[in-house]
Each structure stands twice: as C-alpha cells, then as structure tokens.
Write a protein that holds these residues in place. Sequence first.
Motif, mmCIF file in Angstrom:
data_model
loop_
_atom_site.group_PDB
_atom_site.id
_atom_site.type_symbol
_atom_site.label_atom_id
_atom_site.label_comp_id
_atom_site.label_asym_id
_atom_site.label_seq_id
_atom_site.Cartn_x
_atom_site.Cartn_y
_atom_site.Cartn_z
ATOM 1 N N LYS A 113 0.855 -1.186 0.000
ATOM 2 C CA LYS A 113 0.000 0.000 0.000
ATOM 3 C C LYS A 113 0.894 1.240 0.000
ATOM 4 O O LYS A 113 1.886 1.302 0.726
ATOM 5 N N GLY A 114 0.571 2.226 -0.823
ATOM 6 C CA GLY A 114 1.354 3.458 -0.864
ATOM 7 C C GLY A 114 2.796 3.221 -1.293
ATOM 8 O O GLY A 114 3.076 2.332 -2.105
ATOM 9 N N THR A 115 3.713 3.999 -0.749
ATOM 10 C CA THR A 115 5.134 3.870 -1.059
ATOM 11 C C THR A 115 5.713 2.718 -0.254
ATOM 12 O O THR A 115 5.470 2.610 0.951
ATOM 13 N N GLU A 116 6.524 1.869 -0.889
ATOM 14 C CA GLU A 116 7.009 0.677 -0.189
ATOM 15 C C GLU A 116 7.887 0.997 1.025
ATOM 16 O O GLU A 116 7.708 0.434 2.085
ATOM 17 N N LEU A 117 8.884 1.848 0.875
ATOM 18 C CA LEU A 117 9.748 2.335 1.958
ATOM 19 C C LEU A 117 10.764 1.330 2.472
ATOM 20 O O LEU A 117 11.772 1.694 3.082
ATOM 21 N N VAL A 118 10.516 0.056 2.279
ATOM 22 C CA VAL A 118 11.474 -0.985 2.664
ATOM 23 C C VAL A 118 11.599 -1.965 1.501
ATOM 24 O O VAL A 118 10.748 -2.009 0.613
ATOM 25 N N TYR A 119 12.687 -2.730 1.520
ATOM 26 C CA TYR A 119 12.888 -3.759 0.505
ATOM 27 C C TYR A 119 12.647 -5.127 1.133
ATOM 28 O O TYR A 119 12.901 -5.327 2.324
ATOM 29 N N HIS A 120 12.209 -6.069 0.319
ATOM 30 C CA HIS A 120 12.077 -7.439 0.786
ATOM 31 C C HIS A 120 13.216 -8.309 0.253
ATOM 32 O O HIS A 120 13.330 -9.470 0.613
ATOM 33 N N ASP A 121 14.074 -7.679 -0.535
ATOM 34 C CA ASP A 121 15.351 -8.285 -0.910
ATOM 35 C C ASP A 121 16.337 -7.994 0.229
ATOM 36 O O ASP A 121 16.574 -6.841 0.571
ATOM 37 N N THR A 122 16.900 -9.021 0.834
ATOM 38 C CA THR A 122 17.695 -8.821 2.051
ATOM 39 C C THR A 122 18.954 -7.988 1.808
ATOM 40 O O THR A 122 19.355 -7.193 2.672
ATOM 41 N N LYS A 123 19.587 -8.128 0.660
ATOM 42 C CA LYS A 123 20.799 -7.349 0.399
ATOM 43 C C LYS A 123 20.469 -5.878 0.198
ATOM 44 O O LYS A 123 21.170 -4.994 0.691
ATOM 45 N N LYS A 124 19.382 -5.592 -0.519
ATOM 46 C CA LYS A 124 18.958 -4.202 -0.690
ATOM 47 C C LYS A 124 18.574 -3.605 0.656
ATOM 48 O O LYS A 124 18.912 -2.459 0.969
ATOM 49 N N MET A 125 17.861 -4.393 1.463
ATOM 50 C CA MET A 125 17.424 -3.877 2.759
ATOM 51 C C MET A 125 18.600 -3.671 3.687
ATOM 52 O O MET A 125 18.572 -2.779 4.547
#
Length: 215
Positions: free
Chosen positions: A81-93
């Motif tokens: 919903k809205g802007t993601e703000l976090v990654y679910h790819d662990t390296k990106k996060m």
Amino acid sequence: MAPKVHGPLFSTATMRAFAVLQEKEVEFEAVPIDMRAGEHKKEPFLSLNPFGQVPAYEDGDLKLFESRAITAYVAYEYHGKGTELVYHDTKKMANVCVWLEVEAHHFDPIVSKLVFEQLIKPMFMNKEPDSAVVEENQKKLGDVLDVYEVRLSKSKYLGGDEFTLADLHHLPTMQYMMGTSTKAVFDARSHVSAWAKDILARPAWIKTLAMQKQA
C-alpha cells in the motif's frame, strides 16, 4: 479503527510517524499532547510510553513507542500500500539498514542540537542561540554530509534508487534546518542539496506539514 499517533504536531519524532503513515496512504488519528502542561509525563500517556516521550502509537491492541520503531512497523504492516519504503530483498534492505543507523547515530544527534539552539531556544525559551555551539555542530554536520555527498553521487537516495525509510527519517529535522543558517551546509554539497529538495517536496511530506497549518 484507524491507528492513533499521540504527540505534538510540531515534534520532530511525531512528524516522523505522521510522514510514514502519509507515505503509506493510511488514514490515522492525530492525538495532540500538550508537553508544556506535562501531559507526556502523566497518565494516561505513560501507559502508552513509560519513558514519557513522544510519540506513542496505537493500532488496535498494539501499542508502540519510539518513532523509528513505529515507522518500521507501519512500513511492513502496510506492505503493498502506498510507497514501499522498505525492501524485501535482504541485500537491498541491508543497505537501507546501514543508512537508518547513520541517520540515528551520526545525523540526528548533531541536527537535534542545532534545532534546539536555532529554533527551540529563541522561540520557546526567549534565549539567543549559542553561536559557538551552532558553529561547532554545523562543522560536525558538514563532515557527516561529506559522507552523504559521496553516497548520493552513486544513488538517487540513501538506501538505493528508491525513496525508503532511510530518507524519510531525515525529513523532520531537515525541514526545520531549511529555515536557519544551517541550510547553507546542505546547499554547499550539490548531491545533498538535490536530495534534500527532492524529499522535502514529496506530496506525503507536504501533507504532514499541512497538518501543522490546519492546527
């Protein structure tokens, strides 16, 4: 029921919580807390935050405090919903997490001192800023922003090429700095200046500032 954020509309930490909810397009209720009257040090607020600091957050039976914990919860709870703000790819996060730590431990302690000297003292304490303290912390901020300048020469945002919590967490204190002489410290670094202008112009942040005007 809509989530509730308890805290003063002008508090940087409370604004951080408002901003994440605006980015996620989540309807919420702002519950003002009168810190001058000491409401944050009394019940019922202490049942929400036993440290007596703002903000506090309620979502049904969930009660949270610490603004950065609140933003993390909102970002993950409203995934998709809205802007993601976090990654679910662990390296990106992992990269985002680095810059979340940088903001909390390198940027915020310095800028909070500048907010106190340049805004809180003259506006609420009828005192002049300590020019030596301002100069010292502007120099420290410049050293931190030199690191940001290198990072932002390689990616549009701190955590990568998308706006994330790492950027959002800077907004409240940065907004206040734009009305002081400290703005020049940001403007002196081209990539930092462009990044600051970009994130301060986000529609969700404009909505957060509009809450203050409406009050």
